[in-house]
Motif scaffolding. Sequence first.
Motif, PDB file in Angstrom:
ATOM      1  N   UNK A  52     -29.435 -10.774  25.367  1.00 36.81           N
ATOM      2  CA  UNK A  52     -28.258 -10.097  24.698  1.00 36.81           C
ATOM      3  C   UNK A  52     -27.398  -9.510  25.886  1.00 36.81           C
ATOM      4  N   UNK A  53     -26.082 -10.196  25.693  1.00 34.93           N
ATOM      5  CA  UNK A  53     -24.562 -10.254  26.991  1.00 34.93           C
ATOM      6  C   UNK A  53     -23.939  -9.850  25.722  1.00 34.93           C
ATOM      7  N   UNK A 105     -23.392  -5.751  30.424  1.00 36.52           N
ATOM      8  CA  UNK A 105     -24.980  -5.801  29.627  1.00 36.52           C
ATOM      9  C   UNK A 105     -25.770  -6.437  29.291  1.00 36.52           C
ATOM     10  N   UNK A 106     -26.707  -7.005  29.882  1.00 39.24           N
ATOM     11  CA  UNK A 106     -27.640  -8.107  29.770  1.00 39.24           C
ATOM     12  C   UNK A 106     -29.087  -7.211  30.180  1.00 39.24           C
ATOM     13  N   UNK A 107     -29.192  -7.875  27.819  1.00 36.25           N
ATOM     14  CA  UNK A 107     -30.590  -6.954  27.313  1.00 36.25           C
ATOM     15  C   UNK A 107     -31.981  -7.955  26.861  1.00 36.25           C
ATOM     16  N   UNK A 108     -33.005  -7.299  26.808  1.00 38.78           N
ATOM     17  CA  UNK A 108     -33.716  -8.653  25.705  1.00 38.78           C
ATOM     18  C   UNK A 108     -34.580  -7.831  25.291  1.00 38.78           C
ATOM     19  N   UNK A 141     -28.722 -16.645  29.283  1.00 39.52           N
ATOM     20  CA  UNK A 141     -27.792 -17.604  28.426  1.00 39.52           C
ATOM     21  C   UNK A 141     -27.793 -16.898  27.313  1.00 39.52           C
ATOM     22  N   UNK A 142     -26.638 -16.008  26.714  1.00 40.02           N
ATOM     23  CA  UNK A 142     -26.524 -15.385  25.050  1.00 40.02           C
ATOM     24  C   UNK A 142     -27.479 -16.247  24.313  1.00 40.02           C
ATOM     25  N   UNK A 143     -28.353 -15.492  23.854  1.00 44.68           N
ATOM     26  CA  UNK A 143     -29.261 -15.824  22.726  1.00 44.68           C
ATOM     27  C   UNK A 143     -30.835 -16.990  23.293  1.00 44.68           C
ATOM     28  N   UNK A 144     -30.836 -16.696  24.331  1.00 45.64           N
ATOM     29  CA  UNK A 144     -32.035 -17.494  24.823  1.00 45.64           C
ATOM     30  C   UNK A 144     -33.048 -16.781  24.579  1.00 45.64           C
ATOM     31  N   UNK A 145     -33.948 -17.438  25.049  1.00 43.89           N
ATOM     32  CA  UNK A 145     -35.005 -16.723  25.670  1.00 43.89           C
ATOM     33  C   UNK A 145     -35.782 -16.753  27.270  1.00 43.89           C
ATOM     34  N   UNK A 146     -36.070 -16.097  27.348  1.00 40.34           N
ATOM     35  CA  UNK A 146     -36.069 -15.389  29.336  1.00 40.34           C
ATOM     36  C   UNK A 146     -37.700 -14.809  29.319  1.00 40.34           C
ATOM     37  N   UNK A 147     -37.965 -15.582  30.637  1.00 38.41           N
ATOM     38  CA  UNK A 147     -38.799 -14.796  31.100  1.00 38.41           C
ATOM     39  C   UNK A 147     -38.880 -14.019  32.346  1.00 38.41           C
ATOM     40  N   UNK A 163     -36.331 -15.362  37.532  1.00 35.66           N
ATOM     41  CA  UNK A 163     -36.552 -15.198  36.096  1.00 35.66           C
ATOM     42  C   UNK A 163     -36.950 -16.910  35.567  1.00 35.66           C
ATOM     43  N   UNK A 164     -37.367 -16.832  34.449  1.00 37.25           N
ATOM     44  CA  UNK A 164     -38.292 -18.202  34.447  1.00 37.25           C
ATOM     45  C   UNK A 164     -38.691 -18.836  35.200  1.00 37.25           C
TER      46      UNK A 164
END
Length: 168
Positions: free
Chosen positions: A95-96, A102-105, A129-135, A156-157
């Motif tokens: 979530x950006x 702010x970059x939250x997960x 990206x906003x709304x995408x799943x990331x590891x 990341x990923x």
Amino acid sequence: VDGLLHISEMSWGRVESPKKVFKVGDVVTVSGPISSYNKGFQFDTRNGDITVTKDGEVEVTYPEPMVIDGAKADELVTRSADEYLIFVKMTGTVSISGDGKYYNVAIEGATASQGSFYGITDEHKALVANGEVATIYGYLSSISSGKYVNIIATHINEEPTVTPGEPE
């Protein structure tokens, strides 16, 4: 001790990119006063000088990461003691907000917490990206506002090369 160094402490002059001063694998010695902040330790630039010297180079491998799922994230935000950096892995929906500040997960199963990128780089911003799943792999540096599990990302990923063994 493994640790992280803020860009402002890398040189007496302005540092436009940490990659121009240090690279992954550089061995450095950092000395100065340490204080606690948001349930983590940091070098305290307000109470003394920080010195940094480069001592050599090594091939980098990372420890087995502690996996942060929803239950673990909720547990972490309740800790009361200051702790050193911990290498972690966290997966969730990015979530950006705040005009890109702010970059939250959002971590599945978390009810009282969420992940947060701490000091996210432009290079890492380009990977999410906003709304995408990331590891996210990186270092758990602190807990803020009793809600945010702050991670300084290393990958990341993309899974880093790890040294087999117990999470550190």
